[in-house]
Scaffold this motif. Structure first.
Motif, PDB file in Angstrom:
ATOM      1  N   ARG A 180       0.823  -1.219   0.000  1.00  0.00           N
ATOM      2  CA  ARG A 180       0.000   0.000   0.000  1.00  0.00           C
ATOM      3  C   ARG A 180       0.852   1.263   0.000  1.00  0.00           C
ATOM      4  NH1 ARG A 180      -5.224  -1.452   0.704  1.00  0.00           N
ATOM      5  NH2 ARG A 180      -5.614  -3.499   1.677  1.00  0.00           N
ATOM      6  N   LYS A 181       1.973   1.187  -0.688  1.00  0.00           N
ATOM      7  CA  LYS A 181       2.860   2.342  -0.816  1.00  0.00           C
ATOM      8  C   LYS A 181       3.169   2.659  -2.282  1.00  0.00           C
ATOM      9  CE  LYS A 181       4.984   1.179   3.629  1.00  0.00           C
ATOM     10  NZ  LYS A 181       4.238   2.186   4.411  1.00  0.00           N
ATOM     11  N   GLY A 182       2.403   2.080  -3.208  1.00  0.00           N
ATOM     12  CA  GLY A 182       2.585   2.360  -4.627  1.00  0.00           C
ATOM     13  C   GLY A 182       3.684   1.550  -5.300  1.00  0.00           C
ATOM     14  N   LEU A 183       4.290   0.599  -4.586  1.00  0.00           N
ATOM     15  CA  LEU A 183       5.419  -0.138  -5.146  1.00  0.00           C
ATOM     16  C   LEU A 183       4.982  -1.169  -6.189  1.00  0.00           C
ATOM     17  CD1 LEU A 183       7.555  -0.672  -1.919  1.00  0.00           C
ATOM     18  CD2 LEU A 183       7.658   1.188  -3.584  1.00  0.00           C
ATOM     19  N   ALA A 184       3.815  -1.780  -5.994  1.00  0.00           N
ATOM     20  CA  ALA A 184       3.316  -2.732  -6.990  1.00  0.00           C
ATOM     21  C   ALA A 184       3.080  -2.027  -8.322  1.00  0.00           C
ATOM     22  CB  ALA A 184       2.022  -3.392  -6.495  1.00  0.00           C
ATOM     23  N   GLU A 185       2.521  -0.831  -8.273  1.00  0.00           N
ATOM     24  CA  GLU A 185       2.301  -0.062  -9.496  1.00  0.00           C
ATOM     25  C   GLU A 185       3.626   0.249 -10.187  1.00  0.00           C
ATOM     26  OE1 GLU A 185       0.897   0.448  -6.583  1.00  0.00           O
ATOM     27  OE2 GLU A 185      -1.137   1.270  -6.734  1.00  0.00           O
ATOM     28  N   ASP A 186       4.654   0.576  -9.392  1.00  0.00           N
ATOM     29  CA  ASP A 186       5.969   0.868  -9.964  1.00  0.00           C
ATOM     30  C   ASP A 186       6.535  -0.354 -10.693  1.00  0.00           C
ATOM     31  OD1 ASP A 186       5.691   3.299  -8.775  1.00  0.00           O
ATOM     32  OD2 ASP A 186       7.369   3.095  -7.389  1.00  0.00           O
TER      33      ASP A 186
END
Length: 251
Positions: free
Chosen positions: A163-169
């Motif tokens: 939930r820190k945007g890392l999967a999207e990155d």
């Protein structure tokens, strides 16, 4: 007429930009410092580290399995198979490796176009990964025909860093490899239907379901200490990555 058309295009672009989600999601506001997205470049030590990380991040508490924690025997079995799988798929000399994970959608590279993208913290520890490879993808057209294309898989993030945007990155990095380095306009992935959080994420990032297969199999660590081969339903999803602003409208 040209003036009207130009004004319409400007309006569409402005509107799309105004309502587009943030590039990395709200989670990026809470991102820890010194996080990097890097390629494994087929390095054996990196792939081994990633394989061990993946067992804890993905297989522990896997959707559809009964094991909230893995027994030492389960962890050892899964680590051995996962490291072998990563070496087979992403190591530069993959053709000499063996150890493909059981399951009808475990994946098998077509050629040397394969990469495991890693997310590492300030201590250079692997805290996330995503794989991208040119693979055979089913058309599900009634004739069991196949086509080659970039297939993303093995997306996982450490529980501490979710939930820190890392999967999207990681997804974006994998898509960039498929588009900018390999020249593909579409990207595909397989995901289990019961993994609703993952499907929600992929839809948010522009992926659309194109078919389902309810005859698929997958590994399941059970609560009684076994690792079994169980039935599942696989969803194939597709995203247009190379057609600019309006690509997914027609993909």
């Amino acid at each position: 007429m040209r003036t009207i058309l130009l004004a319409y295009l400007i309006t569409c672009i402005t509107t799309a930009a105004a309502y587009a989600p943030p590039a990395f999601g709200l989670g990026a506001l809470f991102r820890p410092p010194n996080i990097k997205i890097v390629k494994s470049n087929g390095d054996f030590e990196r792939l081994e580290e990633a394989g061990k990380f993946f067992v804890d991040a993905f297989w522990t508490g896997k959707v559809g399995g009964g094991a909230d924690t893995l027994s030492p025997k389960q962890a050892f079995q899964l680590e051995r198979q996962q490291v072998a799988e990563f070496n087979k798929r992403y190591r530069r000399r993959a053709a000499k490796q063996s150890g493909r994970l059981p399951g009808s959608y475990a994946g098998q590279s077509l050629d040397s176009n394969s990469e495991l993208v890693l997310c590492v913290n300030g201590s250079d520890e692997v805290i996330g990964c995503a794989g991208i490879e040119v693979s055979r993808i089913k058309k599900m057209d009634g004739y069991d025909s196949l086509f080659s294309g970039p297939l993303m898989s093995n997306l996982a993030i450490s529980r501490k860093y979710r939930r820190k945007g890392l999967a999207e990155d990681l997804v974006k990095a994998a898509e960039n490899i498929a588009r900018k380095e390999w020249g593909y306009d579409d990207c595909y992935l397989y995901v289990e239907k019961r993994n609703t959080p993952a499907i929600k994420l992929y839809k948010k990032l522009g992926y659309k379901s194109i078919w389902e297969d309810d005859t698929a199999t997958t590994l399941l660590p059970t609560g009684d200490g076994r690792v079994v081969n169980g039935k599942t339903t696989i969803v194939c999803m597709k995203k247009r990555i190379g057609a600019g602003l309006f690509g997914n409208l027609f993909g």
